[in-house]
Design an enzyme around this catalytic site. Structure first.
Site, PDB file in Angstrom:
ATOM      1  N   VAL A   1       0.824  -1.205   0.000  1.00 50.32           N
ATOM      2  CA  VAL A   1       0.000   0.000   0.000  1.00 50.32           C
ATOM      3  C   VAL A   1       0.865   1.265   0.000  1.00 50.32           C
ATOM      4  O   VAL A   1       0.677   2.163  -0.835  1.00 50.32           O
ATOM      5  CB  VAL A   1      -0.952  -0.007   1.229  1.00 50.32           C
ATOM      6  CG1 VAL A   1      -1.582   1.354   1.449  1.00 50.32           C
ATOM      7  CG2 VAL A   1      -2.042  -1.054   1.030  1.00 50.32           C
TER       8      VAL A   1
ATOM      9  N   ASP B   1      10.533   3.265   6.294  1.00 48.07           N
ATOM     10  CA  ASP B   1      10.112   1.919   6.701  1.00 48.07           C
ATOM     11  C   ASP B   1      11.131   1.441   7.715  1.00 48.07           C
ATOM     12  O   ASP B   1      12.331   1.725   7.587  1.00 48.07           O
ATOM     13  CB  ASP B   1      10.095   0.970   5.496  1.00 48.07           C
ATOM     14  CG  ASP B   1       9.257  -0.278   5.750  1.00 48.07           C
ATOM     15  OD1 ASP B   1       8.213  -0.438   5.097  1.00 48.07           O
ATOM     16  OD2 ASP B   1       9.659  -1.087   6.613  1.00 48.07           O
TER      17      ASP B   1
ATOM     18  N   THR C   1      -1.900  -4.559   9.462  1.00 46.72           N
ATOM     19  CA  THR C   1      -2.840  -4.790  10.562  1.00 46.72           C
ATOM     20  C   THR C   1      -3.264  -6.261  10.516  1.00 46.72           C
ATOM     21  O   THR C   1      -4.374  -6.580  10.067  1.00 46.72           O
ATOM     22  CB  THR C   1      -4.069  -3.861  10.456  1.00 46.72           C
ATOM     23  OG1 THR C   1      -4.466  -3.767   9.086  1.00 46.72           O
ATOM     24  CG2 THR C   1      -3.774  -2.477  10.974  1.00 46.72           C
TER      25      THR C   1
ATOM     26  N   THR D   1      -6.037  -0.683   7.609  1.00 43.91           N
ATOM     27  CA  THR D   1      -7.401  -1.130   7.857  1.00 43.91           C
ATOM     28  C   THR D   1      -7.556  -1.472   9.338  1.00 43.91           C
ATOM     29  O   THR D   1      -6.795  -2.290   9.870  1.00 43.91           O
ATOM     30  CB  THR D   1      -7.708  -2.384   7.008  1.00 43.91           C
ATOM     31  OG1 THR D   1      -7.410  -2.078   5.666  1.00 43.91           O
ATOM     32  CG2 THR D   1      -9.159  -2.806   7.153  1.00 43.91           C
TER      33      THR D   1
ATOM     34  N   CYS E   1      -6.227  -9.155   3.775  1.00 46.20           N
ATOM     35  CA  CYS E   1      -7.357  -8.204   3.791  1.00 46.20           C
ATOM     36  C   CYS E   1      -8.667  -8.941   4.020  1.00 46.20           C
ATOM     37  O   CYS E   1      -9.204  -8.928   5.122  1.00 46.20           O
ATOM     38  CB  CYS E   1      -7.403  -7.418   2.489  1.00 46.20           C
ATOM     39  SG  CYS E   1      -6.034  -6.258   2.336  1.00 46.20           S
TER      40      CYS E   1
ATOM     41  N   ARG F   1       1.879 -14.317   1.902  1.00 46.03           N
ATOM     42  CA  ARG F   1       1.485 -14.199   3.307  1.00 46.03           C
ATOM     43  C   ARG F   1       0.011 -14.573   3.465  1.00 46.03           C
ATOM     44  O   ARG F   1      -0.831 -14.139   2.711  1.00 46.03           O
ATOM     45  CB  ARG F   1       1.731 -12.772   3.804  1.00 46.03           C
ATOM     46  CG  ARG F   1       3.214 -12.429   3.873  1.00 46.03           C
ATOM     47  CD  ARG F   1       3.420 -10.971   4.160  1.00 46.03           C
ATOM     48  NE  ARG F   1       2.762 -10.134   3.176  1.00 46.03           N
ATOM     49  CZ  ARG F   1       2.584  -8.829   3.326  1.00 46.03           C
ATOM     50  NH1 ARG F   1       3.005  -8.231   4.410  1.00 46.03           N
ATOM     51  NH2 ARG F   1       1.994  -8.128   2.392  1.00 46.03           N
TER      52      ARG F   1
HETATM   53  N1  LIG Z   1      -2.202  -5.084   0.375  1.00 44.31           N
HETATM   54  C1  LIG Z   1      -3.457  -4.806   0.126  1.00 44.31           C
HETATM   55  O1  LIG Z   1      -4.061  -5.299  -0.799  1.00 44.31           O
HETATM   56  C2  LIG Z   1      -4.224  -3.835   0.947  1.00 44.31           C
HETATM   57  C3  LIG Z   1      -5.338  -3.223   0.382  1.00 44.31           C
HETATM   58  C4  LIG Z   1      -6.052  -2.331   1.133  1.00 44.31           C
HETATM   59  C5  LIG Z   1      -5.659  -2.069   2.434  1.00 44.31           C
HETATM   60  N2  LIG Z   1      -4.588  -2.699   2.971  1.00 44.31           N
HETATM   61  C6  LIG Z   1      -4.213  -2.361   4.340  1.00 44.31           C
HETATM   62  O2  LIG Z   1      -3.111  -1.482   4.281  1.00 44.31           O
HETATM   63  C7  LIG Z   1      -2.226  -1.721   5.385  1.00 44.31           C
HETATM   64  C8  LIG Z   1      -0.829  -2.019   4.893  1.00 44.31           C
HETATM   65  O3  LIG Z   1      -0.865  -3.209   4.122  1.00 44.31           O
HETATM   66  P1  LIG Z   1       0.319  -3.651   3.171  1.00 44.31           P
HETATM   67  O4  LIG Z   1      -0.245  -4.742   2.335  1.00 44.31           O
HETATM   68  O5  LIG Z   1       0.937  -2.476   2.514  1.00 44.31           O
HETATM   69  O6  LIG Z   1       1.336  -4.244   4.216  1.00 44.31           O
HETATM   70  P2  LIG Z   1       2.860  -4.650   3.940  1.00 44.31           P
HETATM   71  O7  LIG Z   1       3.192  -5.657   4.956  1.00 44.31           O
HETATM   72  O8  LIG Z   1       3.074  -4.937   2.489  1.00 44.31           O
HETATM   73  O9  LIG Z   1       3.668  -3.314   4.235  1.00 44.31           O
HETATM   74  C9  LIG Z   1       3.729  -2.716   5.454  1.00 44.31           C
HETATM   75  C10 LIG Z   1       5.111  -2.103   5.650  1.00 44.31           C
HETATM   76  O10 LIG Z   1       5.113  -1.467   6.917  1.00 44.31           O
HETATM   77  C11 LIG Z   1       6.381  -1.675   7.505  1.00 44.31           C
HETATM   78  N3  LIG Z   1       6.241  -1.488   8.943  1.00 44.31           N
HETATM   79  C12 LIG Z   1       5.756  -2.336   9.879  1.00 44.31           C
HETATM   80  N4  LIG Z   1       5.759  -1.740  11.078  1.00 44.31           N
HETATM   81  C13 LIG Z   1       6.266  -0.501  10.901  1.00 44.31           C
HETATM   82  C14 LIG Z   1       6.520   0.597  11.759  1.00 44.31           C
HETATM   83  N5  LIG Z   1       6.248   0.518  13.046  1.00 44.31           N
HETATM   84  N6  LIG Z   1       7.050   1.711  11.232  1.00 44.31           N
HETATM   85  C15 LIG Z   1       7.334   1.779   9.906  1.00 44.31           C
HETATM   86  N7  LIG Z   1       7.119   0.787   9.044  1.00 44.31           N
HETATM   87  C16 LIG Z   1       6.578  -0.346   9.529  1.00 44.31           C
HETATM   88  C17 LIG Z   1       6.777  -3.066   7.084  1.00 44.31           C
HETATM   89  O11 LIG Z   1       8.178  -3.235   7.156  1.00 44.31           O
HETATM   90  C18 LIG Z   1       6.236  -3.129   5.655  1.00 44.31           C
HETATM   91  O12 LIG Z   1       7.213  -2.730   4.719  1.00 44.31           O
HETATM   92  C19 LIG Z   1      -2.869  -2.845   6.178  1.00 44.31           C
HETATM   93  O13 LIG Z   1      -3.676  -2.324   7.171  1.00 44.31           O
HETATM   94  C20 LIG Z   1      -3.743  -3.536   5.152  1.00 44.31           C
HETATM   95  O14 LIG Z   1      -4.830  -4.205   5.741  1.00 44.31           O
HETATM   96  C21 LIG Z   1      -3.841  -3.549   2.240  1.00 44.31           C
END
Ligand SMILES: NC(=O)c1ccc[n+]([C@@H]2O[C@H](COP(=O)([O-])OP(=O)(O)OC[C@H]3O[C@@H](n4cnc5c(N)ncnc54)[C@H](O)[C@@H]3O)[C@@H](O)[C@H]2O)c1
Length: 438
Positions: free
Chosen positions: A24, A42, A92, A127, A267, A338
């Site tokens: 995201v 990050d 999340t 989310t 998700c 994942r």
């Molecule tokens: N991937 C999807 O399709 C999607 C779609 C809509 C919403 N979301 C929501 O968006 C959010 C992020 O999802 P994602 O898929 O990008 O996750 P992801 O795991 O791909 O990326 C999250 C990033 O955050 C970093 N991170 C973790 N803790 C941290 C911290 N304390 N400080 C800084 N960086 C930190 C991780 O190293 C990772 O690179 C989630 O809540 C998810 O539910 C995801």
């Protein structure tokens, strides 16, 4: 204090930051960097190194876009002090007992709080269930920064709707819900997102409404897929092809187009638990949402059981049977493994003494090895199989011909499980296959 923030961002006298650069956060950072000065933070420094060397492990924007982007990638949290508009996009997940694991959101709030300056606006994109932003994140931001929310900094929430692997529905082309703690915050947040979201923004009436909207979008999908899975179980018992039933019913104008399948990822299979957890806290025990979750979580086991039944009807011995699984990611054309539910098929087959061979040219093989201890085989080595399970609709699998698939089998009846219904059942049956799908 906040009135000039939008202009300052446009004029590049202030910066925007992203906290969390995954599926995201990365596309958002790259999109904003076309218009504004962007700091991409990050805490995973090896990920930052990859980005700096121009590699996009998520495949969401591609290596070239990363190389050309002006995002200042950093694992140094103090750099966040240089930004005034912050977007938090950290994971999340849920714990093993399906309760929300808010550790990353709390951790990101602590990091940002320590580096928050007066006049900042903070938007959460992760989310969550309604209330997390205001009741959990704000107190952490205030405690760590010593600043007061509402006067020294403002907050908002804007859920993310991107769909990894989907090149049509992208950040720019999906209408984005935005919300803010007051009209001023909402206005700034809406105008900032309008810079990159061509489809425009929807101004939700409150942060909780925006949080709730996101979590029900995915719960709705989960429940509808669960209904299809239940139909598939029923129709399998009746010897009726579910796909044929859905095609027939789908000719009615208001019949919803959903299909049976495994629900993995982070998700759709996860977000409903955020909502039911909060409902439980309020004294309401979810019935429909959790029933849907249970059905969907059991589908991997159901597929494996049907593989075993098909092997038995094909007069093949189950223990030690040679079974190939094509596809391991949680969805098609995406490297993310994942929370893939294909692992449930693998584990359940293991209970019957079958160690399947797995191939997935799209998947992040390092991640699969790290998370599940699984090593993929090259597709060309899939030969002499008793059964083949096509589990994910990657383009590289949908393109397979009957001839390609036939070469994967050994002696005896060919047992094909086409979970996503990619191929023509009748053609395969005519060719003598044992064909099964959800
Ligand atoms: N991937 C999807 O399709 C999607 C779609 C809509 C919403 N979301 C929501 O968006 C959010 C992020 O999802 P994602 O898929 O990008 O996750 P992801 O795991 O791909 O990326 C999250 C990033 O955050 C970093 N991170 C973790 N803790 C941290 C911290 N304390 N400080 C800084 N960086 C930190 C991780 O190293 C990772 O690179 C989630 O809540 C998810 O539910 C995801």
């Amino acid at each position: 204090m906040f009135t000039d923030l939008y202009e300052d961002l446009i004029n590049k006298t202030e910066k925007l930051s992203l906290i969390g650069l995954g599926y995201v956060g990365m596309p958002i950072a790259v999109a904003f960097a076309k218009k504004l000065d962007v700091i991409g933070y990050d805490l995973n420094s090896s990920k930052i190194e990859l980005y700096r060397s121009g590699v996009d492990p998520t495949n969401e924007v591609g290596n070239e876009a990363i190389r050309e982007s002006s995002v200042q990638f950093t694992a140094d949290e103090s750099k966040l002090r240089g930004a005034k508009f912050h977007i938090v996009a950290v994971p999340t997940p849920v714990n093993d007992d399906h309760t929300p694991d808010l550790t990353p959101v709390k951790g990101a709030s602590e990091i940002l709080g320590r580096n928050l300056t007066k006049g900042s606006v903070v938007v959460f994109e992760s989310t969550v269930y309604p209330g997390v932003t205001e009741e959990i994140c704000v107190p952490i931001l205030e405690r760590e920064s010593g600043l007061k929310c509402g006067t020294d900094f403002k907050i908002g929430y804007s859920p993310e709707r991107i769909n990894p692997g989907d090149k049509v529905h992208r950040l720019e082309t999906i209408k984005k819900i935005v919300s803010g703690m007051d009209d001023e915050a909402l206005d700034i947040i809406a105008k900032v997102y309008e810079l990159v979201v061509d489809a425009g923004v929807y101004r939700a009436e409150s942060i909780k409404v925006a949080e709730a909207a996101k979590v029900i979008e995915n719960s709705q999908r989960d429940i509808n897929i669960a209904f299809m899975n239940e139909l598939s179980i029923i129709f399998n018992k009746m010897g009726i092809d579910t796909k044929a039933v859905l095609e027939a019913a789908g000719t009615k104008w208001n019949f919803l187009k959903f299909y049976p399948g495994l629900v993995g990822g982070h998700c759709i299979g996860v977000d409903p638990y955020y909502l039911t957890y909060k409902a439980e806290m309020m004294g309401y025990h979810s019935q429909i949402i959790l029933a849907g979750r249970r059905i969907n979580d059991d589908m991997g086991k159901y597929v494996a059981e049907n593989c075993v039944k098909s092997l038995i009807s094909a007069n093949k011995s189950v223990k030690g049977a040679r079974v190939a699984i094509l596809g391991f990611t949680f969805k098609e054309n995406c490297p993310d493994t994942r929370n893939t539910r294909i692992i449930d098929i693998v584990n359940e087959l293991g209970e019957y003494g079958i160690t399947p061979v797995i191939t997935d040219p799209e998947a992040d093989s390092d991640e699969a090895k790290k998370l599940y201890g699984i090593e993929f085989e090259d597709m060309s080595t899939i030969k002499k199989m008793d059964a083949v399970i096509i589990a994910v609709a990657h383009s590289c699998f949908t393109e397979l011909t009957m001839n390609d698939i036939g070469k994967m089998f050994g002696e005896g009846k060919k047992v094909l499980l086409d979970i996503k219904g990619l191929f023509d059942r009748r053609e395969y049956e005519k060719a003598g296959y044992s064909y099964w799908r959800l």
